[in-house]
Scaffold this motif. Structure first.
Motif: not given
Length: 306
Positions: A197-204, A254-266
């Motif tokens: 799945i290509a990513v144009k926008s990722l919502s978390i 838009e990319t299918s190569d992976g999305v890098y995301v910094a997140l708070f530890p949980v």
């Protein structure tokens, strides 16, 4: 590394993999720090050398299961004098990497005296100057582009404290025995079972699955607070009442190569993912335990929404 797959509604814990680590040394330049001028406490502006700093990444290189790292000349870190901080004084400023290499000197001017504890925070972040959080740092996750370079320069925070071991009329020396990563880093790839799945926008978002009322979506904390101190520290995410939306990652294209995301530890949090692209919207959920300083490559299965 075995990739993780995720069915809609099935909870999966991301795997843990250690981040790369490099050894770095720091020294100072002639720039005036941005901290408040102090009088009468024996401290003065000194050219400082901080040696043998075990500091992680500025430039990151993805080695599939680990991350390699090196500095770029000009990378900026903030120093904060933990020992001199009081209700009416704050000594801080900026140190700069002098070379592009796995280890580099850092240059800057530090206001200090012998035996002071000097905190170092990368990337450079100005402390809060007033209010109840004066002397703390805001750690922001907003505005991420989903690339490794963007995360390395703007979001993958590391922190350590050094002690000033000696001073002269114009110079000071200090050592830092360890640095700690403050956030988790994930690389998300998505599929619909057969195709990426290509990513144009990722919502978390976070979500709750109440036994009576069913699942409900929550927002995500876009900022956290770091309190400088000697020893281990942790970023405290904003309270839920201050969450004001999802964490949105918007790649430049838009990319299918992976999305890098910094997140708070949980620990054991339920996370809701929504991906938008030119074909539509895809969603899925997972249960995640994310630890500071760990790298999580994950391949998640999402379902297209009709």
């Amino acid at each position: 590394m075995k990739k993780l797959n995720l069915q809609m509604g099935i909870m999966i814990v991301f795997c843990l993999l250690p981040l790369g680590c490099i050894q770095t040394s720091c020294s100072s330049d002639d720039d005036e720090p941005e901290g408040v001028e102090q009088q009468g406490d024996g401290r003065k502006l000194l050219q400082m050398t901080v040696s043998d700093v075990p500091l992680t990444r500025a430039t990151l290189t993805d080695n599939i299961s680990t991350l390699g790292a090196s500095w770029n000349a000009g990378d900026a870190a903030t120093y904060f004098n933990v020992s001199s901080f009081t209700t009416d004084r704050m000594d801080y400023g900026t140190l700069y990497a002098s070379s592009s290499a796995a280890t580099s000197a850092f240059t800057g001017t530090v206001r200090c005296s012998v035996n002071d504890n000097i905190a170092l925070l990368y990337p450079a972040t100005a402390p809060i100057m007033s209010g109840e959080n004066r002397g703390k740092f805001t750690i922001s996750l907003g505005g991420q582009k989903g690339t490794l370079g963007d995360v390395a320069q703007r979001y993958h925070y590391v922190y350590g404290v050094g002690k000033v071991t000696s001073v002269t009329e114009t110079t000071a020396n200090a050592t830092i025995s360890s640095m700690q990563s403050l956030l988790a880093l994930a690389k998300f790839e998505f599929n619909d079972g057969t195709n990426p799945i290509a990513v144009k926008s990722l919502s978390i978002r976070y979500y709750e699955d109440d036994a009576i009322y069913g699942p409900s979506l929550l927002d995500y904390p876009l900022t956290g607070t770091l309190t400088p101190s000697v020893g281990d520290v942790a970023v405290v995410p904003a309270a839920q009442k201050d969450w004001d939306g999802p964490l949105v990652i918007t790649p430049d294209s838009e990319t299918s190569d992976g999305v890098y995301v910094a997140l708070f530890p949980v620990s054991g949090y339920n996370i809701f993912f929504s991906v938008e692209n030119s074909e539509g919207t895809y969603t899925g959920t997972a249960s995640a335990t994310l630890k500071a300083g760990k790298y999580y490559p994950a391949n998640l299965k999402l379902t297209k929404q009709e």
